[in-house]
Motif scaffolding. Structure first.
Motif, PDB file in Angstrom:
ATOM      1  N   THR A  51      11.414   9.951  -0.365  1.00 13.90           N
ATOM      2  CA  THR A  51      11.688  10.035   1.070  1.00 13.90           C
ATOM      3  C   THR A  51      10.966   8.961   1.868  1.00 13.90           C
ATOM      4  N   LEU A  52      10.016   8.251   1.228  1.00 16.97           N
ATOM      5  CA  LEU A  52       9.273   7.218   1.942  1.00 16.97           C
ATOM      6  C   LEU A  52      10.185   6.032   2.232  1.00 16.97           C
ATOM      7  N   THR A  53       9.978   5.467   3.390  1.00 11.32           N
ATOM      8  CA  THR A  53      10.778   4.311   3.786  1.00 11.32           C
ATOM      9  C   THR A  53      10.104   3.027   3.312  1.00 11.32           C
ATOM     10  N   PHE A  54      10.923   2.061   2.977  1.00 10.26           N
ATOM     11  CA  PHE A  54      10.414   0.769   2.522  1.00 10.26           C
ATOM     12  C   PHE A  54      10.869  -0.295   3.511  1.00 10.26           C
ATOM     13  N   ASP A  55       9.904  -1.045   4.030  1.00 11.32           N
ATOM     14  CA  ASP A  55      10.196  -2.092   5.009  1.00 11.32           C
ATOM     15  C   ASP A  55      10.079  -3.444   4.306  1.00 11.32           C
ATOM     16  N   PRO A  56      11.193  -4.122   4.016  1.00 10.62           N
ATOM     17  CA  PRO A  56      11.147  -5.379   3.273  1.00 10.62           C
ATOM     18  C   PRO A  56      10.592  -6.543   4.092  1.00 10.62           C
ATOM     19  N   ARG A  57      10.325  -6.339   5.382  1.00  7.43           N
ATOM     20  CA  ARG A  57       9.855  -7.450   6.196  1.00  7.43           C
ATOM     21  C   ARG A  57       8.457  -7.907   5.797  1.00  7.43           C
ATOM     22  N   TYR A  58       7.707  -7.017   5.152  1.00  6.21           N
ATOM     23  CA  TYR A  58       6.315  -7.339   4.848  1.00  6.21           C
ATOM     24  C   TYR A  58       6.111  -7.776   3.402  1.00  6.21           C
ATOM     25  N   GLY A  59       7.180  -7.858   2.616  1.00  4.35           N
ATOM     26  CA  GLY A  59       7.034  -8.338   1.246  1.00  4.35           C
ATOM     27  C   GLY A  59       7.608  -7.352   0.238  1.00  4.35           C
ATOM     28  N   PRO A  60       7.574  -7.719  -1.067  1.00  2.00           N
ATOM     29  CA  PRO A  60       8.152  -6.862  -2.105  1.00  2.00           C
ATOM     30  C   PRO A  60       7.368  -5.573  -2.321  1.00  2.00           C
ATOM     31  N   ILE A  61       6.097  -5.548  -1.917  1.00  2.00           N
ATOM     32  CA  ILE A  61       5.288  -4.328  -1.979  1.00  2.00           C
ATOM     33  C   ILE A  61       5.086  -3.856  -0.554  1.00  2.00           C
ATOM     34  N   GLY A  62       5.477  -2.619  -0.274  1.00  3.81           N
ATOM     35  CA  GLY A  62       5.375  -2.114   1.080  1.00  3.81           C
ATOM     36  C   GLY A  62       4.241  -1.125   1.241  1.00  3.81           C
ATOM     37  N   VAL A  63       3.521  -1.216   2.372  1.00  2.30           N
ATOM     38  CA  VAL A  63       2.569  -0.181   2.759  1.00  2.30           C
ATOM     39  C   VAL A  63       3.383   0.827   3.545  1.00  2.30           C
ATOM     40  N   SER A  64       3.841   1.878   2.847  1.00  2.57           N
ATOM     41  CA  SER A  64       4.819   2.774   3.439  1.00  2.57           C
ATOM     42  C   SER A  64       4.227   3.635   4.536  1.00  2.57           C
ATOM     43  N   THR A  65       3.127   4.276   4.247  1.00  3.71           N
ATOM     44  CA  THR A  65       2.482   5.138   5.238  1.00  3.71           C
ATOM     45  C   THR A  65       0.999   5.137   4.953  1.00  3.71           C
ATOM     46  N   SER A  66       0.207   5.514   5.932  1.00  3.41           N
ATOM     47  CA  SER A  66      -1.235   5.474   5.757  1.00  3.41           C
ATOM     48  C   SER A  66      -1.903   6.367   6.778  1.00  3.41           C
ATOM     49  N   SER A  67      -3.168   6.643   6.505  1.00  8.51           N
ATOM     50  CA  SER A  67      -3.954   7.466   7.423  1.00  8.51           C
ATOM     51  C   SER A  67      -5.397   6.982   7.367  1.00  8.51           C
ATOM     52  N   PHE A  68      -5.961   6.661   8.540  1.00  4.25           N
ATOM     53  CA  PHE A  68      -7.349   6.226   8.647  1.00  4.25           C
ATOM     54  C   PHE A  68      -8.004   7.087   9.720  1.00  4.25           C
ATOM     55  N   THR A  69      -9.029   7.844   9.328  1.00  2.00           N
ATOM     56  CA  THR A  69      -9.649   8.797  10.246  1.00  2.00           C
ATOM     57  C   THR A  69     -11.160   8.650  10.192  1.00  2.00           C
ATOM     58  N   GLN A  70     -11.764   8.476  11.388  1.00  2.00           N
ATOM     59  CA  GLN A  70     -13.211   8.402  11.502  1.00  2.00           C
ATOM     60  C   GLN A  70     -13.695   9.564  12.349  1.00  2.00           C
ATOM     61  N   GLU A  71     -14.769  10.199  11.867  1.00  2.00           N
ATOM     62  CA  GLU A  71     -15.327  11.305  12.632  1.00  2.00           C
ATOM     63  C   GLU A  71     -16.040  10.777  13.886  1.00  2.00           C
ATOM     64  N   LYS A  72     -15.891  11.501  14.967  1.00  2.00           N
ATOM     65  CA  LYS A  72     -16.474  11.068  16.226  1.00  2.00           C
ATOM     66  C   LYS A  72     -18.001  11.089  16.139  1.00  2.00           C
ATOM     67  N   ASN A  73     -18.597  10.012  16.641  1.00  2.00           N
ATOM     68  CA  ASN A  73     -20.056   9.860  16.624  1.00  2.00           C
ATOM     69  C   ASN A  73     -20.631   9.957  15.201  1.00  2.00           C
ATOM     70  N   ALA A  74     -19.841   9.534  14.229  1.00  5.27           N
ATOM     71  CA  ALA A  74     -20.293   9.544  12.829  1.00  5.27           C
ATOM     72  C   ALA A  74     -19.921   8.211  12.189  1.00  5.27           C
ATOM     73  N   THR A  75     -20.506   7.932  11.049  1.00  5.50           N
ATOM     74  CA  THR A  75     -20.266   6.654  10.372  1.00  5.50           C
ATOM     75  C   THR A  75     -19.227   6.762   9.255  1.00  5.50           C
ATOM     76  N   LYS A  76     -18.832   7.953   8.848  1.00  9.17           N
ATOM     77  CA  LYS A  76     -17.932   8.124   7.704  1.00  9.17           C
ATOM     78  C   LYS A  76     -16.476   7.991   8.142  1.00  9.17           C
ATOM     79  N   LEU A  77     -15.697   7.268   7.348  1.00  9.76           N
ATOM     80  CA  LEU A  77     -14.257   7.111   7.565  1.00  9.76           C
ATOM     81  C   LEU A  77     -13.536   7.406   6.251  1.00  9.76           C
ATOM     82  N   SER A  78     -12.454   8.176   6.332  1.00 11.21           N
ATOM     83  CA  SER A  78     -11.626   8.479   5.163  1.00 11.21           C
ATOM     84  C   SER A  78     -10.269   7.814   5.349  1.00 11.21           C
ATOM     85  N   TYR A  79      -9.659   7.403   4.220  1.00 10.51           N
ATOM     86  CA  TYR A  79      -8.383   6.706   4.321  1.00 10.51           C
ATOM     87  C   TYR A  79      -7.447   7.138   3.203  1.00 10.51           C
ATOM     88  N   LEU A  80      -6.146   7.010   3.499  1.00 10.91           N
ATOM     89  CA  LEU A  80      -5.078   7.256   2.544  1.00 10.91           C
ATOM     90  C   LEU A  80      -4.015   6.189   2.762  1.00 10.91           C
TER      91      LEU A  80
END
Length: 242
Positions: free
Chosen positions: A127-156
């Motif tokens: 079901t993920l969409t592929f955008d060919p504008r950015y190349g043969p390998i696509g970054v389909s979806t992502s998540s970057f979350t940083q806790e407020k007033n904290a130094t830790k960040l998690s990513y997907l």
């Protein structure tokens, strides 16, 4: 007239009818036999005393007996220690076997859960969409979350190839974060490269710690070839503060 006196005939002795017995000594052959026995026995004793094994004295015999007794006690002590060690070893083996059995059971349960999850993941990847504008390998979806007033960040980050039949891609994922400190200073923090291999899709997850006071505003995801010389695709995505 001549009278002749005839000498008496000597009577054969011993006679059957003569009950008198004269004193007689031991026969010579018996004496020689006894002397031979005495000489032979004395010779044997002499040889044993001169060339045979040395006989132990009473003190040496007692010492040897005491040593044998001590060795017997030490042997019994060692045997007791060996038996105790064997019991401990047997107990550890039983515990290990039980742990292995539990791990195998847990692994079987995990595999029974992973199979359906893998199928769901495959369906989700379709079901993920592929955008060919950015190349043969696509970054389909992502998540970057940083806790407020904290130094830790998690990513997907989800990486996707449009065609699942394409050869496996090997390369590197580079993540960098633009942000500012509390005093207003702007900075870009670059994370170490992450090795990636994907056929149809690949999700990359992780966490990172920023310097104190740094708040990220956006993330840059870049995919480069295995030799690190050519950029394959890139995306710029916002960072959520929670």
């Amino acid at each position: 007239m001549v009278i002749r006196v005839q000498a008496k005939r000597a009577i054969f002795k011993p006679a059957p009818y003569d009950t008198r017995r004269g004193s007689r000594g031991l026969p010579g052959w018996l004496i020689l036999f006894l002397v031979g026995i005495l000489l032979g026995g004395g010779g044997v004793l002499f040889l044993q005393a001169s060339y045979g094994e040395k006989r132990l004295s009473l003190a040496e015999t007692q010492k040897l007996t005491e040593e044998l007794k001590n060795l017997s006690v030490e042997k019994q002590s060692l045997q007791t220690r060996v038996d105790a060690s064997q019991k401990v070893l047997d107990s550890e083996v039983r515990v290990r076997d039980e742990q292995i059995h539990q791990l195998k059971s847990s692994l079987a349960k995990a595999e029974s859960l992973i199979g359906p999850l893998r199928e769901q993941l495959n369906l989700f990847a379709q079901t993920l969409t592929f955008d060919p504008r950015y190349g043969p390998i696509g970054v389909s979806t992502s998540s970057f979350t940083q806790e407020k007033n904290a130094t830790k960040l998690s990513y997907l980050v989800w990486l996707l190839q449009e065609n699942a039949q394409k050869p496996e891609f090997k390369g590197w994922l580079e993540l960098s974060f633009e942000g500012r400190y509390a005093n207003g200073r702007v900075e870009t923090i670059v994370l170490p490269r992450i090795a990636i291999k994907l056929n149809h899709y690949l999700h990359v997850t992780g966490t990172t710690d920023f310097p104190a006071g740094f708040t990220a505003t956006r993330a840059n995801a870049k995919v480069v070839t295995e030799d690190g010389k050519r950029q394959v695709t890139w995306r710029v995505m916002p960072v959520q503060i929670k």
